[in-house]
Structures are given as C-alpha cells and as structure tokens.
Write a protein that holds these residues in place. Structure first.
Motif, PDB file in Angstrom:
ATOM      1  N   ALA A  40       0.830  -1.210   0.000  1.00  0.00           N
ATOM      2  CA  ALA A  40       0.000   0.000   0.000  1.00  0.00           C
ATOM      3  C   ALA A  40       0.859   1.253   0.000  1.00  0.00           C
ATOM      4  N   TRP A  41       1.990   1.226   0.686  1.00  0.00           N
ATOM      5  CA  TRP A  41       2.919   2.356   0.676  1.00  0.00           C
ATOM      6  C   TRP A  41       3.447   2.598  -0.738  1.00  0.00           C
ATOM      7  N   GLY A  42       3.849   1.524  -1.421  1.00  0.00           N
ATOM      8  CA  GLY A  42       4.334   1.679  -2.786  1.00  0.00           C
ATOM      9  C   GLY A  42       3.266   2.205  -3.722  1.00  0.00           C
ATOM     10  N   ASP A  93       0.749   6.617  -6.824  1.00  0.00           N
ATOM     11  CA  ASP A  93      -0.417   7.479  -7.022  1.00  0.00           C
ATOM     12  C   ASP A  93      -0.061   8.944  -6.767  1.00  0.00           C
ATOM     13  N   THR A  94       0.766   9.202  -5.749  1.00  0.00           N
ATOM     14  CA  THR A  94       1.192  10.581  -5.471  1.00  0.00           C
ATOM     15  C   THR A  94       2.029  11.132  -6.621  1.00  0.00           C
ATOM     16  N   ARG A  95       2.896  10.291  -7.160  1.00  0.00           N
ATOM     17  CA  ARG A  95       3.703  10.734  -8.312  1.00  0.00           C
ATOM     18  C   ARG A  95       2.810  11.035  -9.507  1.00  0.00           C
ATOM     19  N   ASP A  96       1.811  10.201  -9.753  1.00  0.00           N
ATOM     20  CA  ASP A  96       0.889  10.474 -10.862  1.00  0.00           C
ATOM     21  C   ASP A  96       0.128  11.770 -10.638  1.00  0.00           C
ATOM     22  N   TRP A 146      12.075   3.087  -1.293  1.00  0.00           N
ATOM     23  CA  TRP A 146      11.175   1.929  -1.283  1.00  0.00           C
ATOM     24  C   TRP A 146      11.676   0.843  -2.221  1.00  0.00           C
ATOM     25  N   ASP A 147      12.354   1.220  -3.312  1.00  0.00           N
ATOM     26  CA  ASP A 147      12.767   0.286  -4.356  1.00  0.00           C
ATOM     27  C   ASP A 147      13.715  -0.767  -3.775  1.00  0.00           C
ATOM     28  N   LEU A 148      13.351  -2.019  -3.972  1.00  0.00           N
ATOM     29  CA  LEU A 148      14.189  -3.107  -3.488  1.00  0.00           C
ATOM     30  C   LEU A 148      15.476  -3.248  -4.292  1.00  0.00           C
ATOM     31  N   PHE A 149      15.452  -2.803  -5.543  1.00  0.00           N
ATOM     32  CA  PHE A 149      16.622  -2.950  -6.407  1.00  0.00           C
ATOM     33  C   PHE A 149      17.583  -1.771  -6.299  1.00  0.00           C
ATOM     34  N   GLN A 150      17.194  -0.726  -5.570  1.00  0.00           N
ATOM     35  CA  GLN A 150      18.040   0.448  -5.350  1.00  0.00           C
ATOM     36  C   GLN A 150      18.526   1.032  -6.680  1.00  0.00           C
ATOM     37  N   GLU A 151      17.576   1.321  -7.555  1.00  0.00           N
ATOM     38  CA  GLU A 151      17.897   1.928  -8.847  1.00  0.00           C
ATOM     39  C   GLU A 151      18.255   3.397  -8.628  1.00  0.00           C
TER      40      GLU A 151
END
Length: 425
Positions: A201-203, A208-211, A279-284
């Motif tokens: 839900a956080w992601g 949604d906030t970015r959109d 939040w990104d697990l891949f740390q892009e």
C-alpha cells in the motif's frame, strides 16, 4: 505452553478381559451422553413422549435357582425391565450409575451390558448429531488444549478416566497440538500479511502521489502555455520560456501564482522521487528505473503473493470457526485434523489461482454488499473469500466447467454430418 497431559492406562479397570473393556468403553459413552444431555434444555435427557411406568419392572427377577420361573419368562421379564428403565430418565440414570459402580468389581452381567448398549443407542438418538464417541473425543481435545496443572494420577484428576479412551488419546493429542499450532501460525501469518500489505500500500500510494504530481505539472504547463500564447500575440517576442516568465521583474498575478505552484511541484516531485528510491528493493539510481521497479514489485506482490496469503488466512479462519462450532456442539472427530489440513491447502491453492481469473488492468471488481451498497473487491479480497468458502468456489468451478464444455459439445454437435447436410440443402 504447558506439556500435554498423557494418558495413564492404570486409571482404567485392571481386568484384562475384552468383555469388561468393551463394557467400560460403552459406559464411558453413556456417561458423556448423560452429562451432555442433562446440561441442556434442548436436546434433553428426557424423551418427549415417555410414559410413567408403575415400577413393576423396577426390581430384578428372583434367582432362577430358588424358584420355578421358566428361563424364557425370566428373560422376558429382564427385557421388560430394561425397556422400562430405558423409557424413564430417572431409572436410566439410576441403573447406569449402579452399573458404573459395579464395573470396578468386575460384576457386570449380560443384562447390564445389554442395558448399557441400548442406553447408548437411545441417548445417541436424543443427542444427534452428537454421539457418545464425538462427545468423549471433544472432551479429550479440550483437556489436551487446556491441560490441568495436576498430575495424571493425582486424586484431583481421577475423574478423567471416565472419559478416557486409549484409542482416541493419540488422535486427541494430535488435534489439540494442531489447533495450538494453527492459532500461533495464523497470528504469525496475519502479522506478516499485514506488514506486506502495508508495504505494498505504501508503494501504491507513492505511485499514485507521483501520478498526481505529474497531472498537476500538466495543469501548470497549460497555464504557462496560455500566458506564452497571449504574450506572443501581443508582441513580437517568440519562444518565451516558463523560467523567463518567472524571472521577469514584473509578473502578472496569474504568472506569479503559476510560478509559485511550479516551485511547490518541483519540491513535491523531488520528495516523492526520494521516497520511491528508498522503497525500491533494487536500489535503482535513476528515478525512471526506480518507478518501473516499484510498479512491477507492487503488481507482482499485490496480484500473486498477497492473494495466496489471504487465501490461506481465509481458509484458516474458516477452519478455526468450524472447529469452534464443532467444539461447542461436541461434534469433533479424529478426521477433523485431516480435513483441516486439506481445507488449508485448498485455500492456498484457490488464492494462488485467483491471478488466473483476476484482470489487474481492469481494476478492482465491483459487487453488491449489504443494503445494496457497492463493494470494491481486490484480488486479495477475492482470494480471502475463496479461501474462507472453499466449497462454494468449487461448486462454481464445477458449474463453470460444465457450462464451458457443454457449449463446446453443442458446437461440435452443430458441426456434425446432419447439420452439414441441412446447411447444404
């Protein structure tokens, strides 16, 4: 968690005869049925249509060695006495207690054994759907789930042998252990599912906030575009940028508000981008890559992993609810543990298969709830319902399979030789 109390075989009658052992087991069922029926108004221990007898059969026939009563008549009198004792609730309990007292001495004759078997049969009918075996097994499970703090052989625990059954002890211990582990496992699964749901839900909230920020950027650019068009039509100056308009010494009210909004949107965009990267697990490193990773992770976890977990939660919740209901009604049997394992596995399977029928691109499903209000059902909600109600889901699948293949059969039949001949004519 205290240790499960083990069964003490020394508490049962010590006579090794199979006859007394059988009578003792029947006596155990009768005790359990009497306790079950006497503690409830409905079903009751009293038969709804018993007649009060005059007690003529309430005394034993004289000893055949001391009188000339024919054996056939004596047997008939004993059978009549048994029937009379079975018909009257008080006489039934009185005789059952007398037999239970004499059982320890090993002085149980064939008439007493016949009475106990008949009494168990009659009480099973009155207690239906509960039976003497299910009541005994339920009481054993209760004693295993909440074991007493006294030793098995202590005087405070002597009454436990009345409901003990060495054939059910192992099954009751396994079921009690399974229930305790299921409660603990459900608590752990619930906490893990809630944490994972909050993470997803956080992601989704960040996306949604970015959109929303991007939409606000579009609206802000529309304001600058309208102002640029107006400036270009009033002067010969072409290609004025938004930065130039915001850097001018004299700005109109509309441009001033648009510039303030632009600065705020830039701050919001940078803050959301930083949260997405964390939040990104891949740390892009790039914002675009981080957004793509977050979108993929949210989609996979939300549409495939969470439905499995919620399906398992639904199945475990249904299993524990059924266990609690059968526990209150004294209907537990040894097969309930295997049935619970199967139900949980079916719930997990249904949760895993929800992704085959749920189209995430179409958005959440809509259903009519209580009072006619619309209810939004996500993949996880549908998986929870499928896990909780496994039987209706399988009935729906059976109906779907029957409908699908029946349509296929009709289509094949229409393409048969007779249909082809009709079309050619």
């Amino acid at each position: 968690m205290p240790d499960v109390e083990t069964y003490d075989p020394t508490l049962k009658p010590r006579d090794g005869g199979e006859y007394l052992w059988f009578v003792w087991q029947v006596m155990s069922d009768v005790y359990a049925l009497v306790d079950f029926l006497s503690g409830r108004a409905k079903p009751s221990l009293a038969s709804p249509h018993y007649r009060r007898h005059n007690g003529s059969f309430n005394h034993r026939s004289p000893d055949s060695a001391g009188n000339s009563t024919p054996p056939a008549k004596e047997n008939q009198l004993e059978r009549d006495r048994i029937e009379a004792d079975l018909e009257h609730p008080t006489a039934l309990i009185q005789r059952a207690m007398e037999i239970g007292r004499s059982l320890g001495d090993g002085s149980v004759d064939a008439a007493d054994a016949a009475f106990l078997v008949s009494a168990r049969d009659l009480l099973n009918v009155r207690a239906a759907p509960a039976t003497g075996s299910s009541i005994v097994f339920t009481l054993l499970v209760i004693s295993k789930i909440h074991p007493r703090g006294v030793r098995a052989g202590s005087p405070a625990n002597r009454s436990h042998f009345i409901y003990a059954n060495e054939h059910l002890e192992d099954a009751a211990s396994k079921l009690a252990t399974f229930v305790r582990r299921a409660l603990m496992g459900m608590l752990i699964l619930l906490l893990f599912t809630l944490a994972l749901s909050a993470y997803v839900a956080w992601g989704k909230l960040l996306l949604d906030t970015r959109d929303a920020v991007l939409r606000d950027f579009g609206a802000n650019e529309s304001v600058f575009a309208a102002q640029m068009t107006q400036i270009a039509s009033n002067s010969l100056e072409k290609g004025v940028s938004a930065a130039a308009l915001c850097g001018a010494d004299h700005r109109t009210f509309v441009i001033d508000q648009a510039c303030r909004q632009l600065d705020e949107l830039k701050e919001r965009h940078d803050g959301v981008a930083a949260h997405i990267r964390s939040w990104d697990l891949f740390q892009e490193d790039s914002d675009v890559g981080a957004v793509q990773h977050v979108a993929v992770t949210v989609g996979v976890i939300g549409n495939y992993l969470l439905p499995v977990l919620y399906g398992a939660l639904g199945a475990m919740g249904s299993m524990l609810q059924q266990f609690n209901k059968r526990l209150a009604e004294r209907l537990l049997t040894p097969r309930d543990r295997r049935a619970a394992h199967i139900r949980v596995m079916l719930g997990v399977m249904m949760g895993a298969c929800i992704g085959l029928f749920f189209n995430s691109s179409a958005g959440p499903a809509q259903a009519t709830g209580l009072g006619g209000a619309a209810v939004t059902l996500s993949a996880s909600a549908i998986a929870f319902l499928a896990g909780y109600g496994v039987e209706p889901v399988f009935r729906t699948l059976d109906a779907l399979i029957s409908h699908f293949f029946s349509l296929g059969g009709i289509k094949d039949a229409n393409d048969g030789p007779q249909h082809i001949a009709d079309r050619s004519s």
